[in-house]
Scaffold this active site. Structure first.
Site, PDB file in Angstrom:
ATOM      1  N   ARG A  35       0.834  -1.211   0.000  1.00 12.32           N
ATOM      2  CA  ARG A  35       0.000   0.000   0.000  1.00 12.32           C
ATOM      3  C   ARG A  35       0.870   1.264   0.000  1.00 12.32           C
ATOM      4  NH1 ARG A  35      -3.887  -1.874   4.825  1.00 12.32           N
ATOM      5  NH2 ARG A  35      -1.897  -2.840   5.434  1.00 12.32           N
ATOM      6  N   SER A 140       5.811 -16.572  15.235  1.00 13.72           N
ATOM      7  CA  SER A 140       4.548 -16.477  15.990  1.00 13.72           C
ATOM      8  C   SER A 140       4.513 -17.623  16.993  1.00 13.72           C
ATOM      9  CB  SER A 140       3.367 -16.616  15.034  1.00 13.72           C
ATOM     10  OG  SER A 140       2.152 -16.792  15.745  1.00 13.72           O
ATOM     11  N   TYR A 153      -1.780 -21.502   8.472  1.00 16.96           N
ATOM     12  CA  TYR A 153      -1.024 -20.414   9.110  1.00 16.96           C
ATOM     13  C   TYR A 153       0.042 -20.989  10.040  1.00 16.96           C
ATOM     14  CZ  TYR A 153       0.170 -16.224  11.730  1.00 16.96           C
ATOM     15  OH  TYR A 153       0.870 -15.182  12.325  1.00 16.96           O
TER      16      TYR A 153
HETATM   17  P1  NDP Z   1      -0.913  -6.268  10.006  1.00 16.91           P
HETATM   18  O1  NDP Z   1      -1.999  -6.850   9.170  1.00 16.91           O
HETATM   19  O2  NDP Z   1      -1.213  -5.071  10.827  1.00 16.91           O
HETATM   20  O3  NDP Z   1       0.366  -5.975   9.093  1.00 16.91           O
HETATM   21  C1  NDP Z   1       0.791  -6.887   8.115  1.00 16.91           C
HETATM   22  C2  NDP Z   1       1.782  -6.209   7.206  1.00 16.91           C
HETATM   23  O4  NDP Z   1       2.234  -7.173   6.247  1.00 16.91           O
HETATM   24  C3  NDP Z   1       1.192  -5.052   6.441  1.00 16.91           C
HETATM   25  O5  NDP Z   1       2.090  -3.974   6.450  1.00 16.91           O
HETATM   26  C4  NDP Z   1       1.030  -5.587   5.031  1.00 16.91           C
HETATM   27  O6  NDP Z   1       1.245  -4.545   4.082  1.00 16.91           O
HETATM   28  C5  NDP Z   1       2.176  -6.593   4.957  1.00 16.91           C
HETATM   29  N1  NDP Z   1       1.924  -7.615   3.935  1.00 16.91           N
HETATM   30  C6  NDP Z   1       0.983  -8.583   3.939  1.00 16.91           C
HETATM   31  N2  NDP Z   1       1.022  -9.291   2.801  1.00 16.91           N
HETATM   32  C7  NDP Z   1       2.020  -8.751   2.056  1.00 16.91           C
HETATM   33  C8  NDP Z   1       2.541  -9.034   0.767  1.00 16.91           C
HETATM   34  N3  NDP Z   1       2.065 -10.017   0.008  1.00 16.91           N
HETATM   35  N4  NDP Z   1       3.566  -8.268   0.304  1.00 16.91           N
HETATM   36  C9  NDP Z   1       4.067  -7.273   1.053  1.00 16.91           C
HETATM   37  N5  NDP Z   1       3.612  -6.956   2.277  1.00 16.91           N
HETATM   38  C10 NDP Z   1       2.593  -7.686   2.766  1.00 16.91           C
HETATM   39  O7  NDP Z   1      -0.436  -7.473  10.950  1.00 16.91           O
HETATM   40  P2  NDP Z   1       0.715  -7.572  12.058  1.00 16.91           P
HETATM   41  O8  NDP Z   1       1.477  -6.331  12.171  1.00 16.91           O
HETATM   42  O9  NDP Z   1       0.077  -8.124  13.276  1.00 16.91           O
HETATM   43  O10 NDP Z   1       1.583  -8.731  11.429  1.00 16.91           O
HETATM   44  C11 NDP Z   1       2.955  -8.608  11.120  1.00 16.91           C
HETATM   45  C12 NDP Z   1       3.605  -9.973  11.219  1.00 16.91           C
HETATM   46  O11 NDP Z   1       3.491 -10.468  12.545  1.00 16.91           O
HETATM   47  C13 NDP Z   1       2.965 -11.062  10.336  1.00 16.91           C
HETATM   48  O12 NDP Z   1       3.997 -11.861   9.808  1.00 16.91           O
HETATM   49  C14 NDP Z   1       2.116 -11.856  11.318  1.00 16.91           C
HETATM   50  O13 NDP Z   1       1.932 -13.177  10.885  1.00 16.91           O
HETATM   51  C15 NDP Z   1       2.973 -11.776  12.567  1.00 16.91           C
HETATM   52  N6  NDP Z   1       2.317 -11.987  13.835  1.00 16.91           N
HETATM   53  C16 NDP Z   1       1.207 -11.281  14.194  1.00 16.91           C
HETATM   54  C17 NDP Z   1       0.614 -11.492  15.437  1.00 16.91           C
HETATM   55  C18 NDP Z   1      -0.626 -10.800  15.863  1.00 16.91           C
HETATM   56  O14 NDP Z   1      -1.335 -11.328  16.740  1.00 16.91           O
HETATM   57  N7  NDP Z   1      -0.933  -9.617  15.345  1.00 16.91           N
HETATM   58  C19 NDP Z   1       1.220 -12.417  16.409  1.00 16.91           C
HETATM   59  C20 NDP Z   1       2.372 -13.118  15.905  1.00 16.91           C
HETATM   60  C21 NDP Z   1       2.904 -12.890  14.686  1.00 16.91           C
HETATM   61  P3  NDP Z   1       0.380  -4.299   2.761  1.00 16.91           P
HETATM   62  O15 NDP Z   1      -1.013  -4.802   3.029  1.00 16.91           O
HETATM   63  O16 NDP Z   1       0.476  -2.821   2.547  1.00 16.91           O
HETATM   64  O17 NDP Z   1       1.101  -5.080   1.722  1.00 16.91           O
HETATM   65  C1  8X3 Z   2      -0.697 -14.550  15.357  1.00 22.79           C
HETATM   66  C2  8X3 Z   2      -1.052 -15.015  16.717  1.00 22.79           C
HETATM   67  O1  8X3 Z   2      -2.312 -16.767  18.023  1.00 22.79           O
HETATM   68  O2  8X3 Z   2      -3.434 -15.825  16.112  1.00 22.79           O
HETATM   69  O3  8X3 Z   2       0.429 -15.182  14.861  1.00 22.79           O
HETATM   70  O4  8X3 Z   2      -1.634 -17.347  15.798  1.00 22.79           O
HETATM   71  S1  8X3 Z   2      -2.155 -16.299  16.639  1.00 22.79           S
END
Ligand code: NDP
Ligand code: 8X3
Length: 251
Positions: A35, A140, A153
């Site tokens: 984005r 995660s 996932y």
């Molecule tokens: P968000 O949805 O807030 O952020 C995800 C980010 O990933 C966005 O900036 C998005 O950007 C980017 N993204 C997704 N798909 C793509 C793609 N194909 N190409 C480039 N960029 C991409 O989620 P989180 O901040 O929570 O997640 C970040 C990471 O942390 C992930 O890997 C998630 O699995 C992991 N995580 C999250 C947890 C949670 O509970 N929130 C816990 C543990 C791990 P854009 O859409 O602009 O491309």
């Molecule tokens: C994101 C946290 O618990 O939904 O990775 O898998 S959980």
């Protein structure tokens, strides 16, 4: 240029908070995502609020050619990347294995696993040439334990765990640090994405307990990157006080 961090998935959640945290310490930031509007707004914020240099790179981590083109075409002064944060990722759906959507599985594996591999492979030559660098992979708790209806996932995050170990071993001769951070439930846009815009379902995920916040994960990433040259945190699982692991959350 001093201290450069490249963060994937910086348009939201953890990635955005990580950029802001490092910028408070004067780090110059390459922020990536799909984005452009979000990334441009973040770049403006980083430049004006924290007075650092910031560069947006718009690409989909699933697109191998786009990943390599974006990184190879970085201006020379931006190629001395000190820290790479492989954070871009997502969950799609929460379905029993037999009902899970094949496209959701493809997208999660292509983004969370292959995307992380492509970005790392593209950045690595600039780190190995300097015998210096730190790769921080966002895993995660889902990469440590499998939970019900987490199939695709959980598999993708187990792969992040395995690849972090693999990188750590293979990159030893290059003196490159590899840290895997495994957060528990954190309130970001993650659940809105997982439930495909269903705000009610997304909100329910965080009802009745204290989650982590993006700033918590950013603080931890910053700590990991702030240790002396000889010290590497290899693997770190972090949850809020309400959570024990990928399964047990006290509500
Ligand atoms: P968000 O949805 O807030 O952020 C995800 C980010 O990933 C966005 O900036 C998005 O950007 C980017 N993204 C997704 N798909 C793509 C793609 N194909 N190409 C480039 N960029 C991409 O989620 P989180 O901040 O929570 O997640 C970040 C990471 O942390 C992930 O890997 C998630 O699995 C992991 N995580 C999250 C947890 C949670 O509970 N929130 C816990 C543990 C791990 P854009 O859409 O602009 O491309
Ligand atoms: C994101 C946290 O618990 O939904 O990775 O898998 S959980």
């Amino acid at each position: 240029m001093d201290k450069i961090i490249l963060i994937t998935g910086a348009s939201s959640g953890f990635g955005k908070a990580i950029a802001e945290k490092f910028a408070t310490d004067g780090w110059n930031c390459i922020v990536t995502g799909r984005r452009a509007d979000r990334l441009n707004a973040l770049v403006a914020e980083l430049q004006t609020k924290y007075q650092v240099k910031a560069l947006p790179l718009v690409f989909d981590v699933q697109d191998r050619k786009a990943v390599f083109a974006a990184i190879e075409n970085l201006p020379a002064e931006w190629k001395t990347i000190d820290v790479l944060v492989n954070n871009a990722g997502l969950a799609l759906g929460r379905d029993s294995f037999e009902n899970a959507n094949l496209d959701d599985w493809d997208t999660m594996i292509d983004t969370n696993v292959k995307g992380m591999m492509y970005v790392t492979k593209a950045v690595l030559p600039y780190m190995t040439a300097r015998k210096k660098g730190h790769i921080i992979n966002m895993g995660s708790v889902a990469g440590k334990l499998v939970y019900k209806e987490g199939n695709g996932y959980c598999a993708s995050k187990h792969a992040v765990d395995a690849l972090s170990k693999a990188m750590r071993i293979d990159l030893l001769p290059h003196r490159i640090k590899v840290t895997a951070i495994h957060p528990g439930a954190a309130e970001t846009e993650f659940s809105m994405v997982r439930f495909k815009g269903d705000a009610t379902k997304a909100k329910q995920v965080y009802d009745g307990f204290i989650p982590l916040y993006a700033s918590d994960v950013a603080d931890i990433a910053f700590y990991c990157a702030s240790l002396p040259e000889n010290v590497c945190i290899n693997d770190l699982t972090v949850t809020s006080v309400s959570q024990a692991d990928g399964i047990y959350i006290h509500k």
